[in-house]
Design a protein around this motif. Structure first.
Motif, mmCIF file in Angstrom:
data_model
loop_
_atom_site.group_PDB
_atom_site.id
_atom_site.type_symbol
_atom_site.label_atom_id
_atom_site.label_comp_id
_atom_site.label_asym_id
_atom_site.label_seq_id
_atom_site.Cartn_x
_atom_site.Cartn_y
_atom_site.Cartn_z
ATOM 1 N N ASP A 156 0.843 -1.197 0.000
ATOM 2 C CA ASP A 156 0.000 0.000 0.000
ATOM 3 C C ASP A 156 0.874 1.242 0.000
ATOM 4 N N ASN A 157 1.604 1.463 -1.078
ATOM 5 C CA ASN A 157 2.597 2.530 -1.004
ATOM 6 C C ASN A 157 2.176 3.762 -1.765
ATOM 7 N N GLY A 158 0.891 4.101 -1.717
ATOM 8 C CA GLY A 158 0.460 5.351 -2.323
ATOM 9 C C GLY A 158 1.087 6.551 -1.651
ATOM 10 N N THR A 160 4.031 7.247 -1.186
ATOM 11 C CA THR A 160 5.233 7.753 -1.840
ATOM 12 C C THR A 160 4.927 9.009 -2.644
ATOM 13 N N MET A 161 3.637 9.146 -3.023
ATOM 14 C CA MET A 161 3.200 10.357 -3.717
ATOM 15 C C MET A 161 3.512 11.590 -2.878
ATOM 16 N N HIS A 162 3.324 11.473 -1.556
ATOM 17 C CA HIS A 162 3.602 12.618 -0.681
ATOM 18 C C HIS A 162 5.076 12.966 -0.713
ATOM 19 N N ARG A 165 5.772 14.668 -3.995
ATOM 20 C CA ARG A 165 5.203 16.013 -3.963
ATOM 21 C C ARG A 165 6.044 16.941 -3.110
ATOM 22 N N LYS A 175 2.540 11.952 -11.348
ATOM 23 C CA LYS A 175 3.421 10.902 -11.842
ATOM 24 C C LYS A 175 3.428 10.907 -13.368
ATOM 25 N N LEU A 176 4.492 10.397 -13.950
ATOM 26 C CA LEU A 176 4.558 10.270 -15.402
ATOM 27 C C LEU A 176 3.922 8.962 -15.839
ATOM 28 N N VAL A 177 4.144 7.902 -15.055
ATOM 29 C CA VAL A 177 3.591 6.574 -15.322
ATOM 30 C C VAL A 177 2.978 6.070 -14.017
ATOM 31 N N PRO A 178 2.114 5.037 -14.087
ATOM 32 C CA PRO A 178 1.414 4.628 -12.869
ATOM 33 C C PRO A 178 2.314 4.264 -11.685
ATOM 34 N N LYS A 179 3.474 3.672 -11.950
ATOM 35 C CA LYS A 179 4.296 3.216 -10.829
ATOM 36 C C LYS A 179 5.256 4.307 -10.369
ATOM 37 N N MET A 180 5.315 4.504 -9.063
ATOM 38 C CA MET A 180 6.205 5.512 -8.517
ATOM 39 C C MET A 180 7.657 5.191 -8.827
ATOM 40 N N GLU A 385 -6.314 22.871 -20.117
ATOM 41 C CA GLU A 385 -6.964 22.034 -19.104
ATOM 42 C C GLU A 385 -7.380 22.910 -17.933
ATOM 43 N N LYS A 390 -8.293 23.953 -5.884
ATOM 44 C CA LYS A 390 -7.380 23.658 -4.776
ATOM 45 C C LYS A 390 -5.956 24.064 -5.116
#
Lengths: 484, 452
Positions: A156-158, A160-162, A165, A175-180, A385, A390
């Motif tokens: 559950d390593n979502g 890593t987005m933080h 960021r 992200k550029l691709v789905p995997k961090m 876009e 936010k």
């Protein structure tokens, strides 16, 4: 706050740092400098022990990681990393004062390039290499490197987005691709390839390998530590031009390069931030060239110096080929503006970022429209876009925090009694990770004149500027340290 | 594998959790940015906000390079259109759509190629089938079949009066006097893969492997009396109720449905001949009692509200109904349930996710890939069935010499039609089928992954 998990992370980062000290150690061995070898060996030992201790302490941590931990982790790891990173300078005696050594390495990692060393030419190559390498590592970010080489955090390593960021600059990091892991490794691969190309171009200009690598590190991280006392001024015009071009390249959002690789040329050409960035650069060069009429013997030389100075300031690198402190007021005013604007989001440069300037201008325009037509509904768009409200809000909050920190630091630094220009430009140059400012901290001078207290303030400014304020700011908030 | 999930509802979220844990490249599409944000914070994935039927949204999600599209948005029509559009852009794409409207149930299978579907899943139908199976063979909380029905993994609750309470697993054979293996235990909401010294406590839910014949013996020796279910009460009339009623129609059971909405009752009465349908509110004790809850052999709670289902099930269990089955929409909060006696728990979403996971793993199609996968112990453990192939390690070695990974247990070996509950002297050979039970997150994809 999940202390153990943060500890485990910092342990990993220290491990990476210790490994990166190896080249310096070998360089010192090669040059036969026992002092420096000992300094690096001791530093590596301390780093390793600390790393192992933290990893052991955090070994059984739960993978409960949220925004708070992510931000705190980035802020803390940069401080810890700098604290051990400055040890080689201190141990080897290259910089006898600990705070000075700390200032130097923070300046390195944050890619500021503000130095307290008056003479660098007599210093050992191992030390110089470590000093320049800190730019390279800090430019793309050490956590991003960690994300690229290891699978952090299990399944559950979502979270890593933080981390991404918090460490990557810009208002809207994605992200550029789905995997961090892949995203991080794409970023680093682009970074490494561009750096190598830079080294090759410098070698073609007749630079020695060591100098080419160190200069490329300084350029790639948009840092600005030179390995000569006069920075880049003593090199041939060819090398200066190569530096100009590569500084500008490293100031571009790296996702543009990724889009080029996956052949989406159109979206790169239409990228509004890229256009703004290039527009600002071109406009500034033009205006400064006109303003400098008669300053240098030929038009070519004027353009070369103007372009180099614009590039070095807008990408927040901080190399110098001339003492721009001697330039007329209008040119200096333009450079001061460029200091604040900075490079593109998602690049290695610092500053307020072109992307944010774009957003602030656009939302300001919308506010003006809303005064005239209160019922009109308008969406802010970038690249066609719609931008999330936010993101706009956080950009405005960032602007407020940015101004506030500059004002506070300016006040604190002024206690030392230097002139207003010196103090303001010193704060701006540190906070925007540039390096040289005007007058006493101008391109030919350095920060040695400041007191220890001011240096500490500037250190915090550099960190806050590199990490985009919030990861540093939250370290001072009590809610951060509560268990939950 | 590159997978796109369209629609991040309950099912999308479960799939996201599972598939990202298995290391796939996931991209989510949803029109609600808040849902996407919370998923992005939890998993290593990419998100695209927008309508999943729109071509530019699909292109942005990378449909050209994707291997599989799973459409689990709210509306069947949207899912179908999504799959058709995506398949139009990328003809090599595999597509899975969730179709839940009973009126479409038949045409979906016949017109699969027209709709460009590789597979259609129907959670409610699946749940109906599962519940019907539990009702036809009462006695266990849950049962999963393997090896073409030769092996089953069943779930039992250990309560204070049970003979198994406070017994160590090593001595369990002397109590039950049949060949079974306890392959997983769910205690206080966490699953344990136990060894021989493990002592069972009251409130544990145990997962037992055995052949169907042994299971009957097990029930008898444990003193669990089972009698054939005759009267079933379905509380709440949703889609599951319709599918379940249809399944039960020819079985000779008396099926009663209580539904609140009179219009719906009328509609069901037309649709389901031979089934008793009553209007009433199942949340009132009076309604339940007046419909003869106390005399039922089984009660199934099927309303749309999980909380209500739990309450009604608790009440039914308290009233002494022998078999209670509870439908729950979300199992993520199942740890809260702990030791509450809800009877069997069936989650339509979970059942479908298992089917999709099986499809995904089959697509990866590595040698030695799993034949089937069943999530047990509230999704915290997995029972995986493998065919032992040429490349398998440790063939013909006694198991006591083979070191398995932590949290992995070999539950059963089938040699042809003969079933063996493994002990230290057992071995497996090429062509055998082996069932292993693992903790979730152990990431066992191939047979050889189970060894250390």
């Amino acid at each position: 706050m999940n202390y153990r998990m943060v500890g485990k992370f910092i342990g990993k980062i220290l491990m990476v740092e210790a490994v990166f000290m190896i080249p310096s150690l070998f360089l010192a061995l090669w040059d036969g400098e026992p002092e420096v070898v000992r300094a690096f060996a001791f530093s590596m030992a301390i780093t390793l022990v600390l790393s192992l201790f933290l990893s052991y302490w955090g070994r059984s941590s739960q993978n409960k990681f949220y925004a708070k931990e992510g931000l705190a982790c980035v802020g803390l790891s940069w401080i810890v990393m700098s604290l051990v990173g400055c040890l080689p300078f201190w141990f080897s005696g290259a910089i006898p004062n600990f705070v000075d050594a700390f200032f130097e390495i923070v300046s390195g990692f944050t890619t500021t390039g503000a130095s307290i060393m008056p003479y660098v030419e007599g210093v050992s190559r191992g030390i110089l290499y470590w000093r320049s390498f800190s730019h390279w590592l800090g430019g793309m970010g050490v956590l991003v490197f960690l994300l690229a080489i290891s699978s952090v955090g299990g399944t559950d390593n979502g979270f890593t987005m933080h981390l991404l960021r918090a460490e990557s600059p810009g208002p809207n990091v994605g992200k550029l691709v789905p995997k961090m892991k892949q995203t991080a490794s794409i970023l680093y691969r682009l970074y490494i390839v561009l750096t190598i190309v830079n080294v090759i171009f410098l070698l073609l200009g007749g630079m020695s390998l060591f100098e080419a690598i160190c200069t490329a590190f300084g350029t790639a991280g948009t840092g600005g530590f030179g390995i000569r006392n006069d920075s880049i001024a003593g090199y041939s015009p060819y090398i200066q031009n190569v530096c100009t071009v590569f500084m500008l390249l490293f100031g571009v959002n790296f996702s543009c390069y990724y889009l080029l690789i996956i052949r989406q040329f159109k979206s790169v050409l239409k990228d509004e931030e890229l256009r703004l960035y290039l527009g600002i650069v071109a406009g500034s060069i033009l205006l400064i060239t006109l303003n400098l009429k008669g300053f240098y013997s030929t038009l070519g030389e004027t353009v070369r110096h103007a372009a180099f100075q614009v590039a070095t300031i807008v990408t927040t690198t901080g190399f110098a080929t001339v003492d721009f402190d001697l330039w007329p007021g209008f040119s200096k005013a333009i450079l001061l503006m460029l200091m604040i604007i900075g490079a593109s989001a998602g690049s290695t440069g610092g500053g307020f970022k072109c992307g944010r300037v774009l957003l602030v201008i656009k939302s300001l325009r919308r506010s003006v429209h809303q005064v005239v037509r209160p019922k009109h509904v308008e969406v802010v768009r970038v690249n066609g876009e719609p931008v999330d409200e936010k993101v706009l809000q956080s950009t405005n909050a960032y602007l407020a925090a940015y101004c506030l920190i500059i004002a506070c630091s300016f006040l604190l630094v002024s206690v030392d009694g230097h002139s207003i220009t010196t103090n303001l430009s010193a704060v701006l140059a540190c906070f925007n990770n540039i390096g040289p400012g005007f007058e006493l901290v101008g391109p030919t001078c350095n920060y040695a004149a400041y007191s220890t207290f001011s240096k500490l303030v500037l250190i915090l400014d550099m960190l806050a500027g590199r990490l985009e304020i919030f990861p540093v700011l939250i370290l001072f908030s009590r809610t951060t340290w509560r268990r939950r | 594998m590159k997978i796109i999930i369209a629609g991040e509802g309950k099912m999308g979220a479960t799939l996201t959790r599972q598939l990202s844990a298995e290391g796939n490249d996931l991209t989510l599409i949803d029109s609600n940015p808040k849902v996407l944000e919370s998923s992005e914070e939890r998993y290593d994935i990419m998100v695209v906000q927008g309508n999943c039927v729109a071509m530019d949204v699909l292109l942005k999600a990378g449909v050209k390079e994707a291997d599989l599209l799973i459409a689990v948005a709210g509306a069947d029509e949207v899912n179908l259109l999504c799959c058709m559009t995506a398949h139009g852009i990328n003809p090599k794409l595999h597509t899975i759509a969730r179709i839940r409207n009973p009126e479409y149930a038949n045409q979906i299978y016949d017109l699969r190629s027209t709709y460009c579907l590789s597979m259609a899943v129907n959670p409610e139908k699946q749940a109906g089938k599962e519940i019907a199976r539990l009702l036809k063979y009462p006695g266990f909380l849950k049962r999963d079949t393997f090896a073409k029905g030769r092996v089953e993994i069943v779930e039992l609750r250990v309560d204070e009066k049970s003979k198994l309470c406070d017994a160590a697993l090593a001595e369990i054979h002397s109590i039950v006097k049949c060949k079974i293996l306890v392959c997983a235990v769910l205690r206080d909401g966490t699953s344990v893969i136990p060894d021989g010294n493990f002592v069972l406590r009251s409130g544990d839910r145990i997962f037992v492997t055995a052949s169907p014949d042994e299971l009957a013996l097990l029930l008898k020796n444990l003193g669990i009396i089972t009698h054939k279910v005759k009267n079933v009460l379905l509380c709440g009339g949703g889609r599951v109720s319709i599918y379940l009623a249809k399944e039960l129609m020819g079985s000779g059971m008396n099926v009663k449905i209580i539904e609140q909405d009179p219009d719906r009752c009328l509609q069901y009465a037309k649709m389901l001949p031979g089934i008793d349908i009553f209007t009433g509110d199942v949340s009132s004790q009076y309604t339940l009692e007046s419909q003869g809850l106390n005399d039922c052999d089984a009660v199934v709670t099927l309303t749309g509200l999980d909380e209500l289902n739990m309450v009604v099930s608790l009440y039914a269990a308290r009233a002494g109904v022998p078999q209670v089955i509870t439908k729950l929409g979300r199992l993520d909060n199942a740890t809260i349930l702990g030791n509450v006696a809800l009877g069997s728990v069936v989650s339509p979403k979970e059942l479908c996710c298992n089917i999709i996971l099986r499809y995904v793993r089959a697509m990866q199609n590595q040698e030695g890939a799993a034949l089937s996968i069943h999530a047990i112990a509230d999704g915290q453990a997995e029972a995986i069935e493998f065919q032992v192939e040429e490349s398998a390690l440790h063939c013909r070695e006694p198991l006591k010499n083979v070191r398995l990974r932590n949290g992995v247990r070999m539950a059963c070996i089938t040699k042809g039609s003969r079933l063996e509950i493994p002990n230290g002297n057992s071995f497996f050979d090429k062509g055998d089928r082996v069932i292993v039970v693992t903790d979730r997150g152990k990431q066992v994809y191939q047979f050889n992954d189970i060894f250390q």
